[in-house]
Write an enzyme that holds these catalytic residues in place. Structure first.
Site, PDB file in Angstrom:
ATOM      1  CB  SER A   1      -0.954  -0.032   1.203  1.00  0.00           C
ATOM      2  OG  SER A   1      -1.907   1.001   1.125  1.00  0.00           O
ATOM      3  CB  THR A   2       1.094   4.169   2.293  1.00  0.00           C
ATOM      4  OG1 THR A   2      -0.317   4.271   2.446  1.00  0.00           O
ATOM      5  CG2 THR A   2       1.706   5.563   2.248  1.00  0.00           C
TER       6      THR A   2
ATOM      7  CG  HIS B   1      -4.095  -1.042  -0.914  1.00  0.00           C
ATOM      8  ND1 HIS B   1      -3.840  -0.944   0.436  1.00  0.00           N
ATOM      9  CD2 HIS B   1      -4.592  -2.300  -1.096  1.00  0.00           C
ATOM     10  CE1 HIS B   1      -4.179  -2.078   1.038  1.00  0.00           C
ATOM     11  NE2 HIS B   1      -4.627  -2.906   0.128  1.00  0.00           N
TER      12      HIS B   1
ATOM     13  CG  MET C   1      -2.277   3.339   7.859  1.00  0.00           C
ATOM     14  SD  MET C   1      -0.988   3.931   8.974  1.00  0.00           S
ATOM     15  CE  MET C   1      -1.997   4.780  10.197  1.00  0.00           C
TER      16      MET C   1
ATOM     17  CG  ASP D   1      -5.790  -5.611   2.414  1.00  0.00           C
ATOM     18  OD1 ASP D   1      -6.449  -6.647   2.653  1.00  0.00           O
ATOM     19  OD2 ASP D   1      -5.595  -5.177   1.255  1.00  0.00           O
TER      20      ASP D   1
END
Length: 343
Positions: free
Chosen positions: A165-166, A191, A285, A288
Site C-alpha cells: 500500500s502506501t 492499493h 497502513m 490488509d
C-alpha cells in the site's frame, strides 16, 4: 495535532478540503496557496506542515517540481490531489515514484459533495501520510535499452505473491529493477484507484529489464518472468484451473477498506491448496493481507514482510508479524535476493 497545508490553484477545491477537514480534532490546516511559489511565502510565517495536499498542474510552479524541491530541502509527506490522476496519468505515477505517499482523484464537478462523501478515506490518507517516512528519488529511468525479449512463455508451476500500500510504488519498482533474467511469475496487489494501475504497469514494463509487466486481466495464465498488477477498483484472485494458475477478477465489495484487497488475493491462493507460492507484505497502513498471509503460512508456504527500517509505513507488515503470519521481516534487498533465489 497533524498540520496540513493545501496547495491547489482551485479556490473551490481548497474551500471544499477546508470544510471537510474543519473540526477534525487532530488535524489543523495551517495554510493554503494557489501555487507553490506563493506557498513558500506563507511557510515563512507558519512553518512547514506535517502533510501537504498538492495539485499537479498549477501556475508559477507545477506540483512535481515542488515535490522534488521540498524533498531535497526537507522531506515531507505529500498527498497528490489532481484531475490528472484520472485515467492514470504519467504525472501521478511520477509523483508516487518521487516519494508522494498517496493520490486522490479530484473530480472536475461536484467538488464539495465529493470531499464530504470521501471524508473518511481522505482522513485515512492523511493519517497514513503523517506516519510515513518519505523516500526521495532524485532521478528515475524513463527508458530501457537492454530490455530482454521474452519470447518463450513457460507456464508457472510456482509463483510469488506481493501485497502493498502506501509507499509500495517505489519498493515494487526497486524489487523489479533488480530481478534476475529468469524468475518466477509475480502477482501484485498494490492499493490503487481505478484507471491508475494500467499506467503503473506500463511504466514498470518500460523501466525494468528482466520482466514483462502488465495489468492483470481475467483469464490470464501465470507465466515465468511475468509480473501481473491487480487492476484498480476490482479484486484479483488466483485460481487453479487445469493445472494452471489463472487470474480471476471479481467485482465485489471492499475488503479491509480496499479494492483490490491483498487479503482477497492471499485467501484465493490458499484456496488453491498449494505450497508453491512465496508471499510478501510490503509497506502500508492498516491490516490488509495479514489474515491471508497467516493462512498461507499455516499451509506451509514461505511468508515474509518488509522490515520497519525500510518500510514507508510499518503498518501492514507489523500487523502480520504480530499475528504470526510471517517467518521473518526483511529489507528490500533481502526480499529481492529471496525472490532471485527461488527456483
Amino acid at each position: 495535532m497533524i498540520k496540513v497545508f493545501i496547495i491547489d490553484d482551485s479556490l473551490m477545491v481548497r474551500n471544499a478540503l477546508y470544510r471537510a477537514l474543519k473540526g477534525v480534532k487532530d488535524i489543523e490546516i495551517i495554510g493554503e496557496a494557489n501555487n507553490p511559489v506563493d506557498a513558500f511565502d506563507t511557510f515563512k510565517r507558519v512553518g512547514l506542515p506535517d502533510v501537504f495536499i498538492l495539485d499537479i498542474e498549477m501556475p508559477k510552479m507545477d506540483g512535481l517540481s515542488f515535490l522534488k524541491q521540498i524533498n531535497t530541502q526537507k522531506p515531507t509527506p505529500v498527498i497528490i490531489c489532481s484531475t490528472l490522476v484520472t485515467g492514470g496519468s504519467s504525472a501521478a505515477i511520477k509523483a508516487l515514484e518521487l516519494g508522494a505517499c498517496d493520490i486522490i482523484l479530484k473530480p472536475k464537478i461536484n467538488v464539495k459533495e465529493f470531499f464530504n462523501e470521501y471524508k473518511n478515506e481522505l482522513l485515512d490518507k492523511i493519517y497514513a501520510a503523517n506516519h510515513s517516512k518519505v523516500s526521495f528519488k532524485p532521478s528515475l529511468s524513463t527508458s530501457l535499452e537492454n530490455k530482454i525479449n521474452i519470447t518463450d512463455k513457460k507456464i508457472a508451476k510456482k509463483f510469488v505473491a506481493i501485497g502493498s500500500s502506501t509507499g509500495g510504488v517505489q519498493v515494487i519498482e526497486e524489487i523489479l529493477m533488480h530481478l534476475q533474467p529468469r524468475h518466477q511469475a509475480i502477482v501484485i496487489t498494490q492499493h490503487m484507484p481505478v484507471g491508475f494501475t494500467a499506467s503503473f504497469a506500463q511504466r514498470l514494463d518500460s523501466t525494468v529489464p528482466n520482466s514483462k509487466v502488465q495489468e492483470a486481466k481475467d483469464g490470464d495464465i501465470l507465466y515465468d518472468n511475468h509480473v501481473y498488477i491487480a487492476k484498480g477498483g476490482i479484486h484479483m484472485k488466483i485460481m487453479k484451473e487445469s493445472d494452471n494458475f489463472v487470474v480471476r477478477l471479481e467485482d465485489a465489495e471492499k475488503v479491509n477498506s480496499h479494492k483490490p484487497s491483498v487479503n482477497v488475493l492471499f485467501h484465493s491462493i490458499a484456496a488453491c491448496n498449494t505450497k508453491n507460492v512465496t508471499a510478501f507484505i510490503l509497506t502500508g497502513m492498516g491490516n490488509d493481507g495479514a489474515s491471508g498471509l497467516k493462512v498461507l503460512r499455516d499451509l506451509g508456504c514461505d511468508t515474509y514482510v518488509q522490515n520497519e527500517k525500510t518500510a514507508t509505513v510499518y503498518g501492514m507488515p507489523k500487523v502480520a508479524m504480530e499475528l504470526g503470519a510471517a517467518k521473518k521481516a526483511m529489507s528490500i534487498f533481502e526480499i529481492t535476493k529471496t525472490i532471485n533465489s527461488l527456483s
